[in-house]
Scaffold this motif. Structure first.
Motif, PDB file in Angstrom:
ATOM      1  N   LEU A 186       0.822  -1.203   0.000  1.00 34.06           N
ATOM      2  CA  LEU A 186       0.000   0.000   0.000  1.00 34.06           C
ATOM      3  C   LEU A 186       0.859   1.256   0.000  1.00 34.06           C
ATOM      4  O   LEU A 186       0.588   2.216  -0.741  1.00 34.06           O
ATOM      5  CB  LEU A 186      -0.938  -0.006   1.206  1.00 34.06           C
ATOM      6  N   SER A 187       1.906   1.267   0.810  1.00 31.84           N
ATOM      7  CA  SER A 187       2.803   2.427   0.869  1.00 31.84           C
ATOM      8  C   SER A 187       3.502   2.641  -0.469  1.00 31.84           C
ATOM      9  O   SER A 187       3.646   3.788  -0.938  1.00 31.84           O
ATOM     10  CB  SER A 187       3.833   2.236   1.984  1.00 31.84           C
ATOM     11  N   ALA A 188       3.951   1.551  -1.095  1.00 30.80           N
ATOM     12  CA  ALA A 188       4.611   1.670  -2.392  1.00 30.80           C
ATOM     13  C   ALA A 188       3.646   2.198  -3.448  1.00 30.80           C
ATOM     14  O   ALA A 188       4.017   3.034  -4.291  1.00 30.80           O
ATOM     15  CB  ALA A 188       5.166   0.309  -2.811  1.00 30.80           C
ATOM     16  N   ALA A 191       3.059   5.884  -2.900  1.00 28.73           N
ATOM     17  CA  ALA A 191       4.241   6.656  -3.295  1.00 28.73           C
ATOM     18  C   ALA A 191       4.364   6.736  -4.813  1.00 28.73           C
ATOM     19  O   ALA A 191       4.865   7.732  -5.354  1.00 28.73           O
ATOM     20  CB  ALA A 191       5.499   6.017  -2.694  1.00 28.73           C
ATOM     21  N   ALA A 192       3.936   5.678  -5.523  1.00 32.64           N
ATOM     22  CA  ALA A 192       4.030   5.663  -6.982  1.00 32.64           C
ATOM     23  C   ALA A 192       2.933   6.483  -7.648  1.00 32.64           C
ATOM     24  O   ALA A 192       3.049   6.845  -8.821  1.00 32.64           O
ATOM     25  CB  ALA A 192       3.980   4.226  -7.492  1.00 32.64           C
ATOM     26  N   LEU A 193       1.864   6.779  -6.917  1.00 33.75           N
ATOM     27  CA  LEU A 193       0.730   7.492  -7.503  1.00 33.75           C
ATOM     28  C   LEU A 193       1.110   8.880  -8.034  1.00 33.75           C
ATOM     29  O   LEU A 193       0.746   9.220  -9.176  1.00 33.75           O
ATOM     30  CB  LEU A 193      -0.399   7.596  -6.478  1.00 33.75           C
ATOM     31  N   PRO A 194       1.838   9.719  -7.283  1.00 32.37           N
ATOM     32  CA  PRO A 194       2.240  11.020  -7.850  1.00 32.37           C
ATOM     33  C   PRO A 194       3.107  10.881  -9.095  1.00 32.37           C
ATOM     34  O   PRO A 194       3.018  11.706 -10.016  1.00 32.37           O
ATOM     35  CB  PRO A 194       3.012  11.681  -6.700  1.00 32.37           C
ATOM     36  N   CYS A 196       2.829   8.495 -11.333  1.00 32.41           N
ATOM     37  CA  CYS A 196       1.899   8.180 -12.421  1.00 32.41           C
ATOM     38  C   CYS A 196       1.151   9.432 -12.886  1.00 32.41           C
ATOM     39  O   CYS A 196       0.972   9.647 -14.093  1.00 32.41           O
ATOM     40  CB  CYS A 196       0.909   7.110 -11.972  1.00 32.41           C
ATOM     41  N   ILE A 197       0.726  10.235 -11.942  1.00 31.60           N
ATOM     42  CA  ILE A 197       0.007  11.467 -12.294  1.00 31.60           C
ATOM     43  C   ILE A 197       0.916  12.414 -13.072  1.00 31.60           C
ATOM     44  O   ILE A 197       0.491  13.048 -14.051  1.00 31.60           O
ATOM     45  CB  ILE A 197      -0.534  12.148 -11.018  1.00 31.60           C
ATOM     46  N   TYR A 198       2.177  12.485 -12.665  1.00 30.24           N
ATOM     47  CA  TYR A 198       3.138  13.348 -13.360  1.00 30.24           C
ATOM     48  C   TYR A 198       3.348  12.882 -14.793  1.00 30.24           C
ATOM     49  O   TYR A 198       3.397  13.704 -15.731  1.00 30.24           O
ATOM     50  CB  TYR A 198       4.461  13.348 -12.598  1.00 30.24           C
ATOM     51  N   GLN A 199       3.470  11.555 -15.002  1.00 30.21           N
ATOM     52  CA  GLN A 199       3.629  11.047 -16.363  1.00 30.21           C
ATOM     53  C   GLN A 199       2.366  11.263 -17.196  1.00 30.21           C
ATOM     54  O   GLN A 199       2.438  11.622 -18.373  1.00 30.21           O
ATOM     55  CB  GLN A 199       3.974   9.552 -16.329  1.00 30.21           C
ATOM     56  N   TYR A 200       1.224  11.040 -16.589  1.00 31.00           N
ATOM     57  CA  TYR A 200      -0.034  11.194 -17.329  1.00 31.00           C
ATOM     58  C   TYR A 200      -0.254  12.645 -17.760  1.00 31.00           C
ATOM     59  O   TYR A 200      -0.855  12.911 -18.803  1.00 31.00           O
ATOM     60  CB  TYR A 200      -1.202  10.729 -16.460  1.00 31.00           C
ATOM     61  N   ARG A 201       0.251  13.570 -16.981  1.00 28.34           N
ATOM     62  CA  ARG A 201       0.091  14.987 -17.306  1.00 28.34           C
ATOM     63  C   ARG A 201       0.755  15.335 -18.639  1.00 28.34           C
ATOM     64  O   ARG A 201       0.267  16.198 -19.379  1.00 28.34           O
ATOM     65  CB  ARG A 201       0.695  15.831 -16.184  1.00 28.34           C
ATOM     66  N   VAL A 211       5.851   2.529 -14.947  1.00 23.77           N
ATOM     67  CA  VAL A 211       6.178   2.767 -13.540  1.00 23.77           C
ATOM     68  C   VAL A 211       7.234   1.758 -13.080  1.00 23.77           C
ATOM     69  O   VAL A 211       7.003   0.548 -13.175  1.00 23.77           O
ATOM     70  CB  VAL A 211       4.924   2.642 -12.655  1.00 23.77           C
ATOM     71  N   PRO A 212       8.372   2.226 -12.609  1.00 20.35           N
ATOM     72  CA  PRO A 212       9.345   1.302 -11.995  1.00 20.35           C
ATOM     73  C   PRO A 212       8.881   0.922 -10.594  1.00 20.35           C
ATOM     74  O   PRO A 212       9.419   1.395  -9.587  1.00 20.35           O
ATOM     75  CB  PRO A 212      10.633   2.130 -11.979  1.00 20.35           C
ATOM     76  N   TYR A 213       7.890   0.054 -10.537  1.00 20.83           N
ATOM     77  CA  TYR A 213       7.242  -0.244  -9.260  1.00 20.83           C
ATOM     78  C   TYR A 213       8.210  -0.892  -8.273  1.00 20.83           C
ATOM     79  O   TYR A 213       8.060  -0.740  -7.064  1.00 20.83           O
ATOM     80  CB  TYR A 213       6.036  -1.156  -9.501  1.00 20.83           C
ATOM     81  N   GLY A 214       9.201  -1.597  -8.801  1.00 20.87           N
ATOM     82  CA  GLY A 214      10.193  -2.204  -7.910  1.00 20.87           C
ATOM     83  C   GLY A 214      10.957  -1.176  -7.096  1.00 20.87           C
ATOM     84  O   GLY A 214      11.348  -1.437  -5.954  1.00 20.87           O
TER      85      GLY A 214
END
Length: 239
Positions: A186-188, A191-194, A196-201, A211-214
């Motif tokens: 959940l924490s990861a 943290a990855a959500l911003p 993703c939003i930055y890339q989508y923008r 997303v480099p989720y690792g």
């Protein structure tokens, strides 16, 4: 004395991370990369003579050997608790995985397997967990996330969770119980959500987001380890 030992341990681990990062390429990480990084045979771009470069390498190796010998003596004398070394290795491995996944979108199997093996040994001998339960938990975690990815691929026809991420989650399952692992995931994700939003923008397409989720999973694992085991660190530094 404990802080000096910790600084020495941090120095050695940072040099090891640097060595692995400088020698890593996606083309050789399955072949000679691990041996090359471990042997410290790095191509140095410093503008100095070959003789000076030779002596600098010798001094560097002597320093590494001296610090390693010193830390070994400190562990035997009890001045450097083994649990701190274990968590330092855990942090170093996850930092290395975070950097590699961020730049190359890869999570080398060799490092993930080391993380899994270290987690099994640590949880068994330091925390008293049953080895069979740990193996079952890691295997179950791998199966659940693999099935989730398979269902997502059937529905959306695109990869939502890489195989490296699934293996990393299975390795982290040897360090955390199910509830703790859920918090790590959940924490990861948060943290990855911003990111993703930055890339989508700029891309204006969810399908183009990578997303480099690792990376986020590794950093989350580091932070959560010091939160979940705060009592261990408090008792260690309190003494």
């Amino acid at each position: 004395m404990l802080m000096i030992n910790l600084f020495a341990l941090t120095f050695l681990l940072l040099k090891a991370i640097r060595s692995f990062l400088l020698t890593f390429t996606p083309s050789n990480y399955n072949s000679n990369w691990f041996v090359l990084a471990s042997s410290q045979r790095l191509c140095n771009s410093l503008s100095c003579s070959k003789a000076l470069h030779f002596y600098l390498r010798r001094i560097d190796k002597c320093l590494i050997f001296s610090l390693g010998f010193h830390l070994t003596i400190q562990v035997l004398l009890g001045s450097l608790p083994l649990v701190l070394i274990v968590f330092a290795l855990f942090t170093a491995i996850l930092l290395l995985l975070a950097c590699i996944d961020w730049f190359y979108l890869l999570l080398p199997n060799s490092i993930v397997l080391i993380l899994l093996a270290l987690g099994l040994l640590t949880s068994t001998y330091l925390f008293g967990f049953n080895l069979i339960d740990l193996l079952a938990r890691s295997a179950g975690c791998y199966g659940i996330f693999w099935l989730t990815q398979a269902i997502y691929y059937l529905l959306r026809h695109r990869v939502g969770l890489g195989q490296g991420d699934i293996k990393l989650l299975a390795a982290l399952a040897s360090w955390y119980d199910i509830h703790q692992l859920c918090i790590v995931v959940l924490s990861a994700s948060l943290a990855a959500l911003p990111f993703c939003i930055y890339q989508y923008r700029y891309l204006n397409s969810l399908h183009a987001i990578i997303v480099p989720y690792g990376t986020f999973l590794s950093l989350s694992g580091i932070c959560c380890s010091y939160i979940f085991h705060q009592d261990i660190f408090s008792s260690t530094f309190g003494n």
